[in-house]
Design an enzyme around this catalytic site. Structure first.
Site, PDB file in Angstrom:
ATOM      1  N   GLY A 325       0.814  -1.216   0.000  1.00 12.14           N
ATOM      2  CA  GLY A 325       0.000   0.000   0.000  1.00 12.14           C
ATOM      3  C   GLY A 325       0.841   1.257   0.000  1.00 12.14           C
ATOM      4  CB  SER A 326      -0.154   4.686   0.968  1.00 16.15           C
ATOM      5  OG  SER A 326      -1.400   4.576   0.328  1.00 16.15           O
ATOM      6  CB  VAL A 327       4.464   2.293   3.370  1.00 15.03           C
ATOM      7  CG1 VAL A 327       5.921   2.456   3.774  1.00 15.03           C
ATOM      8  CG2 VAL A 327       3.573   2.466   4.585  1.00 15.03           C
ATOM      9  CE  LYS A 329      -0.077   6.741  -2.451  1.00 16.95           C
ATOM     10  NZ  LYS A 329      -1.228   7.090  -1.603  1.00 16.95           N
TER      11      LYS A 329
END
Lengths: 722, 423
Positions: A325-327, A329
């Site tokens: 997920g967003s980690v 990014k």
């Protein structure tokens, strides 16, 4: 007169001659027998065999006393030399009840006085006299020996000696090497487990974690002693004997700091109990060296009692691949900045974007209107990162993914590590990977990648073993921190760090909950969808892997803490809040511990009484120490040596702290009258026993009587009253 | 009156001393020397074989050595006594009757003891009677008694038996045979199969040597041996179910397959083999046996020759065996040469006794025969057997002395001629 006389003479002459001839016949038989003897003796001596058996070989075998000298399995220490896993001898007791078991001088070697045996043993084993008598009188009347169930196993040398001192007839012990894990729940999957091998006389063999990975290093080499003995066991003179000493296994020193580890375990247990996630991972790593300071997972197990071992056998930190997920990014941002394709001041329409006919949404599907790209990271906007990924192009992004060590094992040295995978054919797939979907990684890969951000662009290999010391040669093998590569420049790293700082401190950041007073923290949050095995992704409020990756101090990080939590069962709080219950105190503890060691001048803080490490010490001495400090101790078990403690070493103590000491020997139920619910839970943590509560207040009743044997399989009902 | 009696006794002791001194002149050194050597070897080997075990049991290592030396001394005394008395005093109906009675009573006592007080059994067999510090073995007494008894009754009628057919002879001696059978049955009940077999063998040898036609005697001798061997083979081959569960059968099987049945009774033989093999040609040296150190049970009684072979080697063991057999052959030879039937039968009986004990002991420890728990004459530790053998040997010495004396002082020519004709 003459005739008969002559006749008698004749007769007598005949008789005489008959007698002589008979005598000669008998003599002939005797001579024959003598010759047979001569032949037989010569045959045995010259041939050296009888009944087709080589006598020399057979008798040598008979005289040879061939005993194995077990090598000591190496100890696993933490970074400061506290034992995490060490060798111990455990004894099992058994009683011979067969009345035919007597010595050569007809003295009984079986249990002659069952009542006395039962009386004495009941003092040392957690069994009643009645129960022991029942064991001693088994249904099977032909039984040669009996054992006493789990209560008669895993006895310490002290207990064995105490029982031996009573000189009970017919009571014997077997010695089994065993492994002591004095800290109980303590990076259990990472450290691993051993089991005794049936092949090599009970030698311990690692079956999990570091115990398995470093088995040959830890195991050492068994020695043996070969000597020729008489039937009493005395060595025969003039016969060769040979002794080969055992080569003890090497000791392994880990990078783990047991104070931080213990604290992490207790925080994780608390959160795990409160919110009941399907699973959790947490790794605390030093970005400058890649040294793992603490790491654990949930569900876990108690390494000493093995309670909970059946639930998850995998070390999920390296063996589980998941969509982060967003980690992720953090890495896509780094890639974009480093490749010069990051345009923070470009504006884009947030909320959703369509790629090849599929709509990609921000977590807030309404979006935040038209915002600059610079806010995409802070707000954790998926749409923004689709733009960023499309801006740098699929090849660049893939290249950076590889540079950050994804899709490749970290080779940290733990068994069963996965390398991860990626879906990267379609533009949609490529776009999704920019915010951590469609790419499978391991938690270990994540922290490895994160070290590059925290270490000025240089990516450090995660390290768990710091050195190996061979006790036989004194040779020490030290593992130095290893730089894997430098995927990004120092400048990029500091830019990304400040972006992560924004996540905490900007009003629109997603990680404001992670603020730690007194320190600047840089964080990236994540909420990853979980692929549905039936296709697509799971839906529902809690069907996510929530995660946080944070570094502190933000300017020059000393610690990276990465926590994931999958599918909390009780989402009574927001996911970030739940994670912060581990993240904030843990990070704070780590930072303050290094403050302590960096600057001892900090005299403003109040002196803290912290729990000393008492494992391995005698129960009575610990009790006296604690009593002096007006602390309540509760002992669980029949032994005289502490194998586990709660609170853990290094934890803060208050005057109301309740100290639990788990001893060797069988675990026994303490009297819990007046305990709080929290106290009972602590006991559950320590022993692995499940408790069911009814009512509220303090304990009034317990379904298992005090001093009964605790069985981690059964659930104990506790009635509380105000 | 009293003085007269005293005088008479004085006269008698004086006569006895005179007789003993006279006998010494005709002492048979071919008997004496092997006997003395064997006794000496026995004392040394008993000490060597027992010292370790005694020390393990916290007893004086010289305990059995001292006892054995006492037995040997007593043996010499008994031989002297026998030489002083002479065989003629013993070859007397009343004397023999009394001996038979005592033997019956002792054996009967053992039978009663077995049923009344079974726990007194030693090693499963009630064979011992404790008499003031001495353990008397009635079966040992029975061996001597039977020889004396048979020689006494058979010697009187030897010339008549020579005319009889086999069954006629059986019929003529049926009373004696019944008496003997009764005694053997009592020994068998104890149960002491080995002892009974020894008695039966002695009886057989003496019985066939009474003077019956050599055709019958030889046929009986080899026939009996043949039948026994045949029976054993039959049992091994057929394994009859009524026998297979018995203790004797398992002994037989463990004798045939000692290594496979090492834990079921074969261990003794296996360990005896190891001892012999350890000894090799010249032995491991006196006192250095390994097998006596707990591996071989009873190293100083039934298996003393195993330990001797281990310590003194094949050469030492064969020398001892040769001495023992030389003694036996010598006794047989004296019997063959003896002019009177009685003397001859005594010698045959004693030789048979020594021979059958040696056969069972050596045969057992070398794997030729099943182990029967019989001691080796003169070598093994033990009083009963040694003292009884001393009495028997005393008689043989006396007989030999008579023969020698008669040889030196010629008697009627016919007898001498007869002797020459048959030697």
């Amino acid at each position: 007169m003459k005739q008969p006389r002559k006749k008698r003479m004749m007769k007598s002459k005949n008789a005489h001659s008959n007698r002589q001839r008979t005598g000669i016949a008998v003599l002939a038989v005797m001579v024959a027998v003598f010759l047979v003897f001569v032949f037989r003796f010569s045959y045995l001596v010259v041939g050296g065999s009888a009944d087709h058996v080589n006598l020399t070989e057979r008798s040598k075998q008979k005289y040879t006393d061939d005993s194995t000298i077990l090598a000591r399995r190496g100890t696993i220490y933490d970074a400061i030399g506290n034992p995490i896993a060490e060798d111990a001898n455990a004894y099992s007791i058994y009683a011979v009840i067969d009345k035919d078991y007597v010595s050569t001088t007809n003295k009984p070697l079986y249990v002659t006085n069952k009542k006395k045996v039962a009386r004495v043993l009941s003092q040392y084993l957690s069994l009643s006299q009645k129960k022991i008598l029942a064991y001693l009188n088994p249904k099977n009347k032909n039984a040669f020996q009996v054992e006493f169930g789990s209560a008669g196993q895993n006895l310490t040398l002290d207990i064995k000696n105490a029982i031996t001192a009573h000189h009970l007839k017919g009571i014997y012990f077997t010695n089994t090497p065993s492994r002591l894990y004095p800290n109980g729940i303590f990076a259990s999957h990472l450290i691993g487990q051993v089991s005794s091998s049936t092949k090599s006389s009970g030698k311990l063999v690692g079956t999990m974690g570091l115990e398995k990975q470093y088995n040959t290093v830890l195991a050492g080499k068994n020695g043996y002693k070969k000597s020729q003995v008489d039937s009493y066991g005395y060595k025969l003179d003039n016969r060769p004997s040979k002794t080969v000493k055992a080569k003890d296994g090497s000791n392994i020193y880990l990078t783990i700091d047991s104070r931080l580890q213990s604290y992490l375990e207790s925080l994780m247990s608390k959160v795990n109990r409160k919110y009941q996630p399907a699973s959790m991972n947490a790794i605390l790593i030093d970005p400058k060296t890649g040294k793992i300071l603490a790491a654990t997972q949930r569900p876990t197990f108690n390494a000493q009692t093995q309670a909970g071992l059946g639930t998850v056998w995998r070390d999920t930190l390296v063996e589980d691949a998941y969509e982060p997920g967003s980690v992720m990014k953090v890495f896509s941002l780094s890639a974009a900045i480093n490749s010069g394709k990051y345009h923070p001041n470009d504006y884009y329409q947030s909320g959703s974007v369509e790629i090849d006919g599929t709509k990609v949404n921000d977590w807030d599907t309404a979006g935040w209107g038209t915002i600059p790209i610079s806010q995409a990271f802070t707000r954790s906007s998926n749409v923004g990162f689709v733009k960023i990924e499309q801006g740098m192009g699929k090849a660049t992004w893939k290249e950076y993914l590889k540079k950050f060590g994804f899709l490749k094992k970290t080779n940290i040295g733990l068994p069963g590590e996965v390398s991860g995978s990626i879906q990267y054919k379609q533009p949609l797939d490529q776009a999704l990977t920019a915010f951590g979907q469609g790419v499978d990684v391991s938690a270990m890969q994540m922290v490895q990648g994160l070290t590059a951000i925290g270490n000025g662009g240089k990516m450090m290999k995660p390290q768990i073993v710091s050195k190996i010391v061979n006790p036989n040669t004194g040779k020490t093998t030290t593992y130095k921190p290893q730089e894997v590569s430098q995927p990004i420049t120092k400048k990029t790293a500091s830019k990304v760090l400040s972006a992560m700082e924004d996540v905490v401190y900007k009003s629109y950041g997603t990680g404001s909950v992670y603020k730690i007073p007194g320190y600047k923290v840089a964080v990236k949050t994540g909420t990853a969808q979980i692929a549905n095995p039936k296709g697509g992704y799971l839906t529902g409020d809690s069907n996510y892997i929530f995660s946080v990756a944070g570094m502190a101090p933000a300017k020059n990080p000393k610690y990276i803490l990465y926590i994931t939590m999958k599918q909390p069962g009780n989402m009574s709080e927001a996911a970030e809040k739940i994670l912060s219950e581990v993240f904030n105190p843990m990070m704070k503890r780590a930072l303050s511990s290094s403050d302590d060691s960096d600057a001892t001048t900090d005299s403003t803080s109040e002196p803290i009484t912290s729990m000393p490490s008492v494992t391995g010490k005698s129960v009575t001495s610990v009790q006296t120490t604690m009593q002096k400090q007006d602390l309540t101790t509760t002992t669980i078990g029949t032994g005289n040596r502490v194998v586990q403690q709660l609170p853990r070493a290094g934890e803060q103590l208050t005057s109301s702290s309740h100290i639990y000491l788990l001893t060797n020997g069988a675990m026994t139920m303490p009297d819990m009258k007046g305990w709080s619910k929290a106290d009972v839970r602590e006991l559950g943590t320590l022993t692995g026993v499940k408790f069911k509560f009814s009512g509220s207040g303090t304990v009034a009743k317990q379904s298992l009587a005090p001093k009964s044997v605790l069985n981690s399989k059964e659930t104990i009902t506790v009635t509380l009253k105000e | 009156m009293a003085t007269k009696k005293e005088n008479k006794r004085k006269k008698r002791t004086g006569a006895m001393r005179k007789r003993f001194m006279a006998r010494l002149r005709y002492l048979d050194y071919f008997l004496l020397i092997p006997y003395l050597i064997l006794c000496g070897v026995g004392v040394v080997m008993v000490y060597s074989a027992s010292a370790d075990q005694l020390m393990m049991n916290n007893q004086s290592p010289q305990l059995y050595l001292n006892k054995q030396m006492l037995y040997v001394t007593l043996s010499f005394l008994l031989i002297a006594v026998m030489l002083s008395i002479g065989w003629k005093q013993i070859n007397d109906s009343a004397m023999i009757g009394l001996l038979m009675l005592i033997t019956y009573i002792l054996l009967f006592y053992l039978v009663v003891l077995k049923y009344v007080h079974p726990s007194s059994a030693v090693n499963g067999a009630t064979g011992w009677i404790a008499l003031g510090g001495f353990n008397v073995q009635p079966v040992e007494i029975a061996k001597l008694t039977l020889i004396l008894y048979l020689a006494h009754v058979l010697a009187k009628h030897g010339h008549e038996y020579s005319q009889l057919k086999f069954w006629g002879y059986v019929k003529a001696t049926r009373k004696q045979l019944v008496c003997i059978a009764l005694m053997l049955a009592m020994v068998l009940i104890q149960p002491d199969l080995g002892g009974m077999a020894i008695l039966a063998f002695i009886v057989l040898i003496v019985w066939i040597s009474s003077g019956i036609s050599v055709r019958y005697s030889v046929t009986t001798l080899f026939g009996t041996i043949g039948i026994i061997i045949g029976l054993v083979f039959a049992v091994i081959k057929l394994k009859p179910s009524f026998l297979t569960s018995s203790y004797k059968f398992s002994r037989l099987m463990s004798f045939l397959h000692p290594f496979q049945l090492e834990n079921k009774g074969g261990a003794q033989l296996v360990n005896s083999y190891y001892a012999i093999n350890n000894g090799s040609w010249f032995g491991v040296g006196l006192g250095n046996s390994i097998q006596k150190r707990g591996y071989l049970p009873e190293p100083y009684t039934d298996f003393i020759l195993s330990i001797t072979t281990e310590e003194l080697g094949l050469v030492g063991a064969l020398i001892i065996l040769a001495l023992l057999f030389f003694l036996i052959f010598r006794i047989m030879l004296i019997g063959i040469r003896a002019k009177s039937a009685y003397r001859s039968l005594i010698c045959y009986g004693v030789a048979a006794w020594l021979f059958v004990q040696t056969l069972f002991n050596v045969g057992g420890m070398s794997g030729i025969l099943p182990i029967t728990g019989v001691t080796l004459p003169f070598i093994s530790y033990g009083g009963s057997s040694m003292l009884m053998l001393a009495i028997a040997l005393g008689l043989v010495f006396d007989v030999a002395a008579d023969e020698k004396r008669e040889q030196r002082t010629p008697k009627p020519v016919q007898l001498k001629k007869e002797e020459e004709a048959h030697v």
